[in-house]
Scaffold this active site. Structure first.
Site, PDB file in Angstrom:
ATOM      1  N   ARG A  37      35.704  39.152  38.674  1.00  0.00           N
ATOM      2  CA  ARG A  37      35.108  38.067  37.903  1.00  0.00           C
ATOM      3  C   ARG A  37      33.860  37.462  38.570  1.00  0.00           C
ATOM      4  O   ARG A  37      33.071  36.762  37.930  1.00  0.00           O
ATOM      5  CB  ARG A  37      36.193  36.984  37.756  1.00  0.00           C
ATOM      6  CG  ARG A  37      35.890  35.791  36.949  1.00  0.00           C
ATOM      7  CD  ARG A  37      37.025  34.786  37.084  1.00  0.00           C
ATOM      8  NE  ARG A  37      38.268  35.264  36.493  1.00  0.00           N
ATOM      9  CZ  ARG A  37      38.604  35.086  35.226  1.00  0.00           C
ATOM     10  NH1 ARG A  37      37.808  34.423  34.420  1.00  0.00           N
ATOM     11  NH2 ARG A  37      39.751  35.558  34.769  1.00  0.00           N
ATOM     12  N   GLY A  38      33.705  37.726  39.872  1.00  0.00           N
ATOM     13  CA  GLY A  38      32.600  37.104  40.606  1.00  0.00           C
ATOM     14  C   GLY A  38      33.018  35.769  41.206  1.00  0.00           C
ATOM     15  O   GLY A  38      32.284  35.168  41.994  1.00  0.00           O
ATOM     16  N   GLY A 147      46.821  39.799  36.011  1.00  0.00           N
ATOM     17  CA  GLY A 147      46.948  38.705  35.045  1.00  0.00           C
ATOM     18  C   GLY A 147      47.068  39.108  33.598  1.00  0.00           C
ATOM     19  O   GLY A 147      47.670  40.131  33.255  1.00  0.00           O
ATOM     20  N   HIS A 448      62.313   0.651  41.336  1.00  0.00           N
ATOM     21  CA  HIS A 448      62.122  -0.200  40.163  1.00  0.00           C
ATOM     22  C   HIS A 448      60.847  -1.012  40.314  1.00  0.00           C
ATOM     23  O   HIS A 448      60.600  -1.550  41.393  1.00  0.00           O
ATOM     24  CB  HIS A 448      63.299  -1.168  40.006  1.00  0.00           C
ATOM     25  CG  HIS A 448      63.106  -2.123  38.860  1.00  0.00           C
ATOM     26  ND1 HIS A 448      63.253  -1.739  37.548  1.00  0.00           N
ATOM     27  CD2 HIS A 448      62.731  -3.437  38.835  1.00  0.00           C
ATOM     28  CE1 HIS A 448      63.001  -2.771  36.765  1.00  0.00           C
ATOM     29  NE2 HIS A 448      62.688  -3.817  37.522  1.00  0.00           N
TER      30      HIS A 448
HETATM   31  P1  FAD Z   1      45.124  35.567  36.506  1.00  0.00           P
HETATM   32  O1  FAD Z   1      44.973  34.138  36.818  1.00  0.00           O
HETATM   33  O2  FAD Z   1      44.828  36.011  35.112  1.00  0.00           O
HETATM   34  O3  FAD Z   1      44.195  36.350  37.530  1.00  0.00           O
HETATM   35  C1  FAD Z   1      43.971  37.705  37.449  1.00  0.00           C
HETATM   36  C2  FAD Z   1      42.608  38.007  38.036  1.00  0.00           C
HETATM   37  O4  FAD Z   1      42.506  39.415  38.203  1.00  0.00           O
HETATM   38  C3  FAD Z   1      41.445  37.588  37.155  1.00  0.00           C
HETATM   39  O5  FAD Z   1      40.560  36.758  37.864  1.00  0.00           O
HETATM   40  C4  FAD Z   1      40.768  38.915  36.771  1.00  0.00           C
HETATM   41  O6  FAD Z   1      39.358  38.802  36.731  1.00  0.00           O
HETATM   42  C5  FAD Z   1      41.189  39.810  37.919  1.00  0.00           C
HETATM   43  N1  FAD Z   1      41.238  41.230  37.578  1.00  0.00           N
HETATM   44  C6  FAD Z   1      41.840  41.815  36.513  1.00  0.00           C
HETATM   45  N2  FAD Z   1      41.740  43.154  36.596  1.00  0.00           N
HETATM   46  C7  FAD Z   1      41.051  43.411  37.744  1.00  0.00           C
HETATM   47  C8  FAD Z   1      40.639  44.601  38.383  1.00  0.00           C
HETATM   48  N3  FAD Z   1      40.966  45.794  37.887  1.00  0.00           N
HETATM   49  N4  FAD Z   1      39.930  44.510  39.530  1.00  0.00           N
HETATM   50  C9  FAD Z   1      39.631  43.289  40.066  1.00  0.00           C
HETATM   51  N5  FAD Z   1      40.014  42.138  39.508  1.00  0.00           N
HETATM   52  C10 FAD Z   1      40.720  42.196  38.358  1.00  0.00           C
HETATM   53  N6  FAD Z   1      49.615  27.856  33.743  1.00  0.00           N
HETATM   54  C11 FAD Z   1      50.208  26.803  34.334  1.00  0.00           C
HETATM   55  O7  FAD Z   1      51.125  26.985  35.138  1.00  0.00           O
HETATM   56  N7  FAD Z   1      49.796  25.525  34.090  1.00  0.00           N
HETATM   57  C12 FAD Z   1      48.802  25.259  33.219  1.00  0.00           C
HETATM   58  O8  FAD Z   1      48.455  24.090  33.012  1.00  0.00           O
HETATM   59  C13 FAD Z   1      48.160  26.344  32.564  1.00  0.00           C
HETATM   60  N8  FAD Z   1      47.158  26.128  31.704  1.00  0.00           N
HETATM   61  C14 FAD Z   1      46.545  27.195  31.108  1.00  0.00           C
HETATM   62  C15 FAD Z   1      45.525  26.941  30.196  1.00  0.00           C
HETATM   63  C16 FAD Z   1      44.883  27.998  29.559  1.00  0.00           C
HETATM   64  C17 FAD Z   1      43.772  27.705  28.589  1.00  0.00           C
HETATM   65  C18 FAD Z   1      45.270  29.331  29.864  1.00  0.00           C
HETATM   66  C19 FAD Z   1      44.560  30.496  29.204  1.00  0.00           C
HETATM   67  C20 FAD Z   1      46.288  29.593  30.756  1.00  0.00           C
HETATM   68  C21 FAD Z   1      46.946  28.523  31.376  1.00  0.00           C
HETATM   69  N9  FAD Z   1      47.991  28.726  32.272  1.00  0.00           N
HETATM   70  C22 FAD Z   1      48.607  27.660  32.864  1.00  0.00           C
HETATM   71  C23 FAD Z   1      48.465  30.084  32.604  1.00  0.00           C
HETATM   72  C24 FAD Z   1      47.882  30.541  33.950  1.00  0.00           C
HETATM   73  O9  FAD Z   1      46.471  30.501  33.880  1.00  0.00           O
HETATM   74  C25 FAD Z   1      48.354  31.940  34.275  1.00  0.00           C
HETATM   75  O10 FAD Z   1      49.766  31.991  34.193  1.00  0.00           O
HETATM   76  C26 FAD Z   1      47.929  32.325  35.677  1.00  0.00           C
HETATM   77  O11 FAD Z   1      46.534  32.282  35.792  1.00  0.00           O
HETATM   78  C27 FAD Z   1      48.434  33.737  36.020  1.00  0.00           C
HETATM   79  O12 FAD Z   1      48.014  34.069  37.307  1.00  0.00           O
HETATM   80  P2  FAD Z   1      47.772  35.587  37.746  1.00  0.00           P
HETATM   81  O13 FAD Z   1      47.310  35.519  39.142  1.00  0.00           O
HETATM   82  O14 FAD Z   1      48.944  36.405  37.407  1.00  0.00           O
HETATM   83  O15 FAD Z   1      46.589  36.118  36.812  1.00  0.00           O
END
Ligand code: FAD
Ligand code: NAI
Length: 469
Positions: A37-38, A147, A448
């Site tokens: 993503r950068g 993700g 309280h």
């Molecule tokens: P992600 O955060 O999706 O990270 C995955 C990363 O991997 C990304 O940056 C992507 O660019 C990178 N990537 C993918 N493929 C590759 C590749 N092949 N090579 C290199 N990089 C790659 N959760 C909460 O608990 N509380 C909240 O309040 C909440 N609010 C949210 C609000 C919104 C609008 C959204 C959309 C989601 C929200 N979530 C919330 C959910 C939360 O964002 C996700 O559950 C969490 O980000 C998952 O984390 P992760 O590390 O599994 O994946």
């Protein structure tokens, strides 16, 4: 080909991946994290949890100033919205936090490798940088933390201007007059609330005959009532069959979910929020033979190992709640087990919070689940109208509901609609981790006056002896 061999290469720098990388480095593993993503922080920091909470906070303040401060004798003349400044503050919060993770990587000696990762073979991660340069990292273990992405809806093409996903809804340049939200889940209610508070007329269309399907039914019903009072309109039991963006807005075809006559709705902006799906494109899982289930989630065992030894997966791309704190716990436990330690996660005790106002929060089983499983339970409830701090703060919407096993009194589920419900819930998450009974919570001191007294009272109510109601 890079000469060095890592102990762990993590693909994905979201809350799952970056936390796992830091924990691995703390344990002495030579670690790299590949992110395309950068910027670090994943969906959560860049286009999820954090920007949405920044806008929820600002829009709450705006709506409070407009609708509620006068009741407390605070008069404001003409109230103006400066959406540019509000968005700028949100962007700065995101920028600062993502840079913070880069700092933590440096501090912990995690190598941050910018580029798109794939797995050509067990023990290798190929990285392609944005400028086309490529390198291959060798590693004893590879952790996939790539993700999720929003689930598309057939015949509804997202352009992130008129028909938006959550990403577009976090960056609208002006407040639309009308907004249709497709899906009354977490994103729909949070971002629908933001734009409604800022002045949009918001209609939420939901396929099911209830909102927030994962939450306790009674709490969801009350939440709907409160949000309706705030101005949101709900069209339950309906589905959108198509949406077409034109110059001035979007025309949607909407039908009853069970079948029936279609109608056309119009809106300036449409938000599609019908769920998220795992993102594993381009990793090369098929060629490698890493198994995914029929919904695309990577299959893992209780050590987070995929179908191939040496390759692990965590967070939104594996089954379980799609939440940032779940991804973090997955990452920590996976890495600690790689280090030879014991560990486990219990998704039943993973709390879930919807950051509307008031907030909605739940942990453990819902009343519907207990009924379905034939569990003999008792329920204790306490409304915020009877909580003195709630009264003092003019925060009286909602209730605390505690479900406990009838015989053992063990707490099985806690569900709260109320001010800062997410924070109030936390004591019960810890209590449940320790196998607490309702009696344990009821007999603990609660300061309280505090909102948390409503939790104590609900625990007392499990035994039919609340004091203040
Ligand atoms: P992600 O955060 O999706 O990270 C995955 C990363 O991997 C990304 O940056 C992507 O660019 C990178 N990537 C993918 N493929 C590759 C590749 N092949 N090579 C290199 N990089 C790659 N959760 C909460 O608990 N509380 C909240 O309040 C909440 N609010 C949210 C609000 C919104 C609008 C959204 C959309 C989601 C929200 N979530 C919330 C959910 C939360 O964002 C996700 O559950 C969490 O980000 C998952 O984390 P992760 O590390 O599994 O994946
Ligand atoms: P969701 O799963 O919470 O809700 C989707 C809703 O859309 C459901 O109510 C579903 O019945 C409905 N739906 C599905 N198809 C439909 C259709 N064709 N027409 C009408 N309604 C339809 O998904 P959402 O809101 O997109 O969020 C995705 C995930 O992101 C959440 O599950 C959550 O894990 C995470 N998230 C968490 C937040 C938090 O913790 N506060 C905030 C935002 C997102």
């Amino acid at each position: 080909m890079s000469e060095q061999t890592y102990d762990l290469v993590v693909i994905g720098g979201g809350p799952g991946g970056y936390v796992a990388a830091i924990r691995a480095a703390q344990l002495g593993m030579k670690t790299a994290c590949v992110e395309s993503r950068g910027r670090l922080g994943g969906t959560c920091l860049n286009v999820g949890c954090i920007p949405s909470k920044a806008l929820l906070h600002s829009s709450e303040r705006f709506a409070e100033a407009r609708d509620h401060l006068a009741e407390q004798g605070i008069k404001i003349g003409k109230l103006d919205l400066d959406l540019g400044t509000m968005m700028g503050r949100k962007d700065k919060v995101v920028d600062d936090l993502t840079k913070g993770i880069e700092f933590l990587f440096k501090k912990n000696k995690v190598d941050y490798v910018k580029g798109f990762g794939s797995i050509p073979a067990v023990g290798e991660v190929a990285v392609k940088a944005e400028n086309g340069a490529s390198q291959t990292l060798k590693s004893r273990n590879v952790l996939i933390a790539t993700g999720s992405e929003s689930t598309p809806l057939p015949n509804v093409e997202i352009d992130e201007k008129r028909i938006v996903s959550s990403t577009g809804a976090l960056a609208l340049g002006k407040v639309p007059k009308t907004m249709v939200v497709i899906g009354a889940g977490v994103i729909g209610l949070e971002l629908g609330s933001v734009w409604s508070r800022l002045g949009a007329e918001v209609t939420v269309i939901e396929f099911l005959d209830r909102i927030l399907p994962a939450m306790d039914g009674e709490i969801a019903k009350q939440t709907q009532r409160v949000l309706q009072k705030q101005g949101l309109t709900f069209k339950l039991g309906h589905k959108v069959t198509s949406a077409k963006a034109g110059r001035t807005g979007v025309a949607l075809q909407v039908e009853p979910a069970k079948g029936g006559a279609a109608e056309t709705l119009k809106a300036e902006v449409v938000l599609v929020s019908i769920g998220r799906r795992p993102y594993t494109e381009g990793l090369g899982l098929d060629a490698l033979g890493v198994k995914v289930d029929n919904r695309g989630f990577i299959q893992v065992d209780d050590r987070f190992q995929t179908s191939l030894p040496g390759i692990y997966a965590i967070g939104d791309c594996v089954p379980g709640p799609m939440l940032a704190h779940k991804a973090e716990e997955d990452g920590v436990v996976c890495v600690e087990m790689l280090d030879g330690q014991a560990g486990h996660v219990d998704y039943n005790l993973c709390p879930s919070v919807v950051y509307t106002w008031p907030e909605v929060a739940g942990v453990g089983r819902t009343e519907e689940q207990l009924k379905e499983d034939g569990v003999d339970y008792r329920v204790g409830k306490f409304p915020f109208t009877a909580n003195s701090r709630g009264r003092a703060n003019a925060e009286t919407d909602g209730l605390v509901k505690i479900l406990a096993d009838r015989r053992s009194d063990k707490v099985l589920g806690v569900h709260i609609l109320g001010p800062l419900a997410g924070d109030l819930l936390q004591e019960t998450v810890v209590a449940m981790e320790f196998g607490a009974s309702a009696e344990d919570i009821a007999r603990s001191y609660h300061s309280h006056p505090s909102m948390s007294e409503a939790v104590k009272e609900a625990a007392l109510a499990v035994h039919g002896r609340p004091i203040h109601i």
